[in-house]
Design an enzyme around this catalytic site. Sequence first.
Site, mmCIF file in Angstrom:
data_model
loop_
_atom_site.group_PDB
_atom_site.id
_atom_site.type_symbol
_atom_site.label_atom_id
_atom_site.label_comp_id
_atom_site.label_asym_id
_atom_site.label_seq_id
_atom_site.Cartn_x
_atom_site.Cartn_y
_atom_site.Cartn_z
ATOM 1 C CG HIS A 16 4.897 -4.293 9.266
ATOM 2 N ND1 HIS A 16 4.931 -4.510 10.632
ATOM 3 C CD2 HIS A 16 4.943 -2.955 9.114
ATOM 4 C CE1 HIS A 16 5.003 -3.342 11.252
ATOM 5 N NE2 HIS A 16 5.009 -2.376 10.357
ATOM 6 C CG ASP B 105 5.884 -7.707 11.841
ATOM 7 O OD1 ASP B 105 5.375 -6.652 12.274
ATOM 8 O OD2 ASP B 105 6.501 -7.782 10.755
ATOM 9 N N GLY C 115 5.629 4.607 11.833
ATOM 10 C CA GLY C 115 6.983 5.132 11.649
ATOM 11 C C GLY C 115 7.920 4.631 12.719
ATOM 12 C CB SER D 241 6.986 -0.388 12.171
ATOM 13 O OG SER D 241 5.605 -0.382 12.429
#
Lengths: 241, 349
Positions: free
Chosen positions: A42, A91, A182, A184
């Site tokens: 993402h 993801d 932030g 991720s």
Amino acid sequence: ILGGRVSRLGSWPWQCSLQSGQSGHVCGCVLIDRRWALTVAHCFEGRESAELWKVVLGLNNLDHPGVHSQSRGVRSIIVHPRYNRAVVDYDISVVQLDSEVEETAFVRPVCLPRPSQLPSPDSYCYITGWGHMGNRMPFKLQEGEVRIISLSQCQSYFDMKTITPRMLCAGYDAGTVDSCMGDSGGPLVCEEDGGRWTLFGLTSWGSVCFSKVLGPGVYSNVTHFTPWIQQQIYIHTYLND
Amino acid sequence: CFHNSCSGCSAASRCEPISLELCMNLPYNLTSFPNYLGHLSQRESSVSWEASLFPALVQTGCYQYLMFYACTLLVPKCDPVSLQKVPPCRSLCRNAKEKCESVLGIVGLTWPEDSDCSQFPEEGGNTSCLLPEDGVDECSPSHFKCRSGRCVLASKRCDGHLDCDDHSDEDNCGCSERALWECPGSKVCIKASMICDGFPDCPLLVDETNCSVCRDNELSCNNHQCVHRTLWCDGKKHCSDSSDEWNCVSLSDGSGSVLTVFRTAAEYQVCADEWNPELSKLTCNQLGLGVPSSVSMVADHPGFFLATDAPNVCLSLSLSVCLSVCLPVCLSECGQRPAVGLYPHRKKR
């Protein structure tokens, strides 16, 4: 990272910062080989092109990279073909750097889990990142200790979402220590015997973390993807097109 | 033209069967166009703004016969004898508007202006008009009827969100209710598109079995394409997912970690002749395992074939001659934190 603390320089030598143009730090990432890093899919939404990105390693203070940092361009971005934006499933992305990093005390790869190796529920692991701390964005890399939560218990926190086998949960009921925007793409790592650290999760999603946090964070389950990761590295390293 | 002459015959009105899914449960099944909202065909009706507005409005429960009224506008009744349209009665229009117009106002929408009630006849006059009879269903076929009688859009059935006031839209949600495929032998539901797509989703991987029928001289790729045996592990991609080049080099699970290569769809050991440290390094790197710790040569294991034509390895003269390469382990220096040692460890007091 909410409820964490400043980490020492070199404590997490696999942590990298995925940066794009003017935005600077966008996401975390994790070094797994001299030329390869992992992050979450993402992070690339709307910015899929490799030349928009660079990876910075050996960092502690985002504002002062220092002598130990190394910066590399991105040669290719391989987003998992099954990445589902709506439910944030699959993801994960593999990132090929444009050249090998130099392994130093401050820049080193983390281990990938062995097939079907999972951290046991209630064991403690670490998350790191330069993401939101609940009241501000940090300059220095933050670290937090979180507890692994079973999928069934995790599902109870998110009755409107499905926790799939591609996900891993960690944190606390009250959300006292958690990842946030932030973070991720950053690592969830657990220490094994002999001081060897293994990457089991990539920060992916969770409930709102600016205000009162409820429930644990949800991470991409790296063990589920290890065969796919190694296939991508092999294909892009050894196979002539 | 029946009752009076007319200058030019407009399109002679005729009845047609109702095909608009929204209104397939009406007490009549013939309609004619243009309808009372100015649409010239059922197709135009089906994509109209009103065709999505009314079903959504029905969910609010503002008026029991709202869906019925909406259908008398969208697909007006056609009398098969006179071929004329039969309008809704003025009271039906008035009830719907009075009870539901305010609900639209809340979301900043306005009542469809084409449906001005004064155009419709009062019931009991000499013009027949429509009123809901007993048993008229207040939900349309594109609704799910909650246990409480409320209507919610069918797309909300088993969508993981509680939409019915009594939550009955989330009861008994098996795979078929969610238009998903149920994995045999388990309760796992997957999309039909996930069957035979190369990614196992069902327990026991049943969604990825029996997906391809390859000829004897072919093997199935991960995405179930068929590729000739001789093209496997030849260093070039032939499967579109490149799975013909996966796992071509491995360390056999046995105690010895004997180096094994997969060539023309069969497993071979590698002869030790001419082996060198570069090959050990390349092998560990290809296995994604770091650098070789040591290499040893072992007598071949019974039941294994010996490499005959793999590049850079010996040509074995016979089963007994060639020693095989054994890489006990490829040391991976991953997961270490050398810098942590740079600081004097905090002594707990």
